[in-house]
Design an enzyme around this catalytic site. Structure first.
Site, PDB file in Angstrom:
ATOM      1  N   ASP A 446       8.383  -9.812  25.312  1.00 17.38           N
ATOM      2  CA  ASP A 446       7.579  -9.844  24.092  1.00 17.38           C
ATOM      3  C   ASP A 446       8.071  -8.808  23.089  1.00 17.38           C
ATOM      4  OD1 ASP A 446       6.172 -11.502  25.737  1.00 17.38           O
ATOM      5  OD2 ASP A 446       4.253 -10.497  25.532  1.00 17.38           O
ATOM      6  N   GLU A 516       8.544 -19.351  23.951  1.00 17.74           N
ATOM      7  CA  GLU A 516       7.358 -19.673  24.751  1.00 17.74           C
ATOM      8  C   GLU A 516       6.248 -20.143  23.823  1.00 17.74           C
ATOM      9  OE1 GLU A 516       6.966 -15.709  26.730  1.00 17.74           O
ATOM     10  OE2 GLU A 516       4.997 -15.702  25.761  1.00 17.74           O
TER      11      GLU A 516
END
Length: 856
Positions: A446, A516
């Site tokens: 992330d 994602e």
């Protein structure tokens, strides 16, 4: 011993230590570590352990805890059981151990810290054996003897701040935090020189694909006090042979390289290249290396590899893409996870990868280096599935790492943590780098690493693998060291309507590489729901459902359930909810993949979050924990057909696309737009002259001025030159548009101010189908051919086929249908084929069941 070795006084071999492990809590053991690690010690009363495996996984297998995934049972397992160290113990035999013979133990994954004892002596302590993704090779030559030897490992669980494996917000953490030896342990026996870290690098002439060069290397380690002179010999199959004379000083470690400029036989003509399964054959080669000295073969290494070239590039819009053997490839896949208890079997893993092939996906993304062995990587090599492999965001968020703070980079700060992070990355790269399926290393998820840490990661790659690209992050970051990642992670993760993927241009829509994303929950079918939720909690939706949701922002079903209510009508019971959920799953997943394919190569990649399930859950899965496909599975399968006809939600048009590395011509499209009463408003047969390689052709724009019912249908079929059906697709649409509330978009979801109205589907009359079934057993599979005809004057909607065990009425899984959740117009007939593995019938007779939205 290697297949090609001569008789050797060293008799080198490699062996996995498995099958006779025992374990026990240290709180239940009064013996000392020295006593436990002697061959004479009795482990009577200890639990049977699985290695690879975890403490909780073994306790479940031993029946200490039962049905832990049912309802809230997982939350009732006391964490305190795992707050003390646990012992793992085994024995192994050595025969004819000779002087200068080297015996080593390789630990491929201990979670988290360990003290290691062998034959009553400590050989390593938790000061050095720490890190869930670290790997350790210990020389135990001076601690072992002929006959029975005892190995005992005292393992301590990970605690807050430890860089361990984890499941982020996908599901609850297991109470033991995956404490144990989650990867295998190997016994390595050799002469004084060991052959370590073999590596094959390939370079392909991507213009012609007719030439390739190989660079082969290995590290030779002299473990003795003597100078050793010998020859490192190599062979690729029976075709290519090479060798090099080597002199090693006492305890010297030397990198040996076979360069194609010096070894012309490593320049190959007409190589058998490795391709993804949708483009060709994933060809593999076998390399064998042996080091021979005066007493014979000292050690060997065997490597399976593929010849392929991976490169990345940037589009004109600044998005990163990838090329396989010089050809641009649209990455299409899903996010992978291992089972929560790390108790995966080869059969289970094979089913999961076979599903990826069946859905025509080409990639899985591992957030975290999953796999309790190299089996899954070997399988992807064999099946032609690419892997994005890298670190997990588990370490980047303090809520999951358990640290008091974090910054824009991650949640760990100390030199010790940095060392574990870099060591973990280095160990995984060295362990996995020969797999052609891995096309990129991610050393961030992330977020991205601090500059000093990123430099260390890059130094690791420079030393150990320059054959594939790397990424600083799976998100759209700009590194001070490596610049923009060129990929994005802007959601959504919750429900969005099909049109979202076509019209969104600032978040997760079909542009660039979305690493994602997905249309939110994928609720399983009722059979699976009953395995996880008590009967009295199945309807209406209860807190037991929420326990099986995701975590954090996703500990709810709000957006998904609202979409069901607004688009399809408020469910009146569980069966009604289930049929609407499966439609939502199918419709949403199909549109996402279609949008990214339609915009290729403005889009460069799409990873559905997630691909599979680590436990029985309601969120993020194409198939569930029990291997039962959801509607999303068949929506993905439909969208990823080699040749595909589809509806474009953005411009109200029909397109035909190719996912193949070849063009096609001479097709015919049949297009119908039907009102809800099935009266055609548009009916067209359109020649499709040519579809270029990986191309899309828009063939028809549906007029905007049609007189349509609020809910209406678009029926699409694509035929070959011989008028064989290649692709069929059926859409339910509404004159009431889905309207996105863009100002309220978050990284998790874009809400709607208005929903498309498909509620007329609730009024579809029941239909009785005409069905003929044929079942036979062949080559280990039970295959089914089902001919289905709709003899009525009504729509037969979302017809669902299931292959069950006749006596127990349980679905046979895994199952491989070439189509499912199909829709038939009046008079229409379709033949559906499927198969299961005969062994999965457990001796019962197969039975085909057919149900659906409005099927009697």
């Amino acid at each position: 011993m290697s297949a090609n070795s001569q008789s050797s006084s060293w008799e080198p071999y490699k062996k996995e230590l498995k099958g006779n492990w025992k374990m026990q809590s240290s709180s239940n053991v009064s013996a000392t570590a020295k006593e436990i690690s002697t061959p004479e010690f009795s482990s009577a009363g200890w639990y049977k352990a699985q290695v690879p495996g975890t403490v909780l996984g073994a306790l479940v297998s031993d029946g200490v805890f039962k049905d832990i995934f049912f309802n809230r049972n997982l939350s009732e397992i006391p964490d305190s059981l795992f707050n003390v160290p646990w012992w793992f113990r085994t024995t192994f035999r050595l025969n004819k151990k000779s002087a200068n013979q080297v015996v080593r133990l390789r630990f491929n994954g201990i979670n988290y810290k360990a003290d290691v004892w062998i034959n009553g002596r400590q050989i390593a302590s938790s000061d050095s054996i720490a890190g869930g993704f670290r790997q350790f090779v210990l020389d135990v030559s001076n601690y072992v003897h002929d006959g029975e030897n005892a190995l005992a490992v005292e393992i301590t669980r990970p605690y807050p701040g430890d860089l361990t494996l984890g499941f982020v917000d996908w599901n609850p953490e297991p109470p033991d935090r995956n404490m144990g030896m989650w990867r295998n342990v190997e016994l390595l026996v050799s002469g004084p020189v060991s052959v370590d870290l073999p590596f094959v690098q390939s370079k392909v002439d991507t213009a012609s694909l007719k030439h390739a060069e190989l660079t082969i290397s290995s590290v030779l380690n002299n473990h003795s006090d003597q100078t050793v002179v010998g020859t490192l010999k190599g062979a690729i199959g029976n075709e290519i042979h090479f060798s090099q004379k080597i002199t090693l000083k006492p305890h010297e470690s030397k990198l040996i390289v076979f360069d194609p400029e010096k070894y012309a036989q490593l320049k190959m003509n007409n190589p058998r290249l490795w391709w993804v399964h949708t483009w060709g054959k994933p060809n593999l080669y076998h390399l064998s290396l042996q080091f021979e000295e005066k007493k014979g073969e000292s050690d060997f290494a065997n490597v399976r590899f593929g010849i392929r070239q991976i490169n990345d590039y940037f589009t004109a819009d600044g998005h990163r893409g990838y090329k396989l053997n010089g050809r641009k490839i649209l990455i299409k896949g899903g996010g992978w996870t291992d089972p929560m208890l790390m108790n995966v079997t080869p059969e289970y893993t094979k089913a999961e990868i076979d599903y990826a092939v069946h859905m025509n996906l080409n990639t899985i993304r591992m957030e975290g280096f999953w796999g309790n062995s190299q089996y899954i990587f070997n399988l992807c090599d064999e099946k032609g599935i690419l892997i994005m492999a890298g670190l997990s965001c588990q370490w980047e968020w303090n809520a999951y790492l358990g640290t008091p703070k974090m910054d824009k980079y991650n949640a760990f700060f100390t030199p010790e943590q940095n060392d574990v992070a870099v060591g973990s990355f280095e160990d995984q790269v060295k362990w996995l780098r020969n797999h052609p399926s891995i096309f990129v290393w991610l050393y961030g998820s992330d977020k991205w690493p601090r500059p000093d840490l990123e430099k260390r990661y890059l130094a690791t790659l420079k030393e150990y693998d320059t054959t594939r690209p790397s990424l600083s992050s799976a998100g759209g970051v700009v590194s001070a060291i490596t610049g923009p990642s060129g990929v994005k992670m802007r959601g959504p993760y919750d429900y969005v309507p099909p049109v979202y993927w076509y019209i969104d241009s600032t978040h997760g829509g079909a542009y660039g590489f979305n690493t994602e994303t997905g249309p939110g929950p994928q609720v399983p079918v009722i059979e699976s729901l009953k395995k996880m939720i008590p009967a009295d909690s199945l309807w209406p939706i209860s807190t037991s459902w929420l326990f099986h949701s995701a975590r954090g922002h996703f500990y709810n079903m709000t957006f998904y359930n609202r979409a069901i209510k607004e688009r399809l009508g408020d469910p009146v019971n569980l069966a009604d909810y289930s049929r609407k959920a499966q439609y939502l799953n199918y419709d949403g997943m199909r549109a996402m993949y279609e949008a990214f394919e339609a915009n290729r190569f403005k889009t460069t990649g799409i990873i559905q979050w997630m691909y599979n399930a680590s436990w029985p859950k309601l969120w993020w899965q194409l198939f569930d924990y029990y291997l039962q496909p959801t509607g999303a599975f068949y929506g993905a399968q439909k969208a990823n057909e080699p040749l595909h006809i589809f509806y474009n939600y953005k411009n109200n048009s029909i397109g035909v696309l190719s996912n193949e590395l070849k063009g096609v011509s001479g097709l015919t499209a049949e297009i119908q737009v039907l009102n809800f009463d099935l009266k055609p408003v548009v009916k067209k047969n359109i020649p499709v002259a040519e579809i270029p390689v990986q191309g899309t052709e828009n063939i028809f724009k549906i007029p905007d001025d049609l007189q349509l019912s609020k809910t209406y249908f678009v029926d699409l079929k694509l035929f070959s030159k011989a008028h064989q059906l290649i692709s069929s697709n059926f859409y339910v649409l509404s004159t009431q548009a889905d309207i996105l509330d863009e100002p309220k978009s978050t990284p998790f979801v874009t809400p709607e101010t208005q929903f498309g109205d498909l509620t007329m589907l609730q009024t579809l009359p029941d239909v009785a189908l005409q069905v003929s079934r044929s079942v036979k057993e062949e080559g280990g599979n039970t295959t089914a051919t089902i001919r289905i005809k709709n003899p009525s004057r009504h729509l037969a909607f979302m017809i669902y086929l299931d292959l069950k065990k006749k006596k127990t009425d349980a679905s046979v899984l895994p199952v491989f249908w070439n189509d499912n959740f199909i829709t038939l117009l009046p008079g229409e007939e379709r033949v559906i084929n499927g198969y299961v593995h005969t062994k999965d019938l457990d001796g019962e007779q197969p039975e085909i069941t057919i149900s659906g939205w409005n099927i009697k």
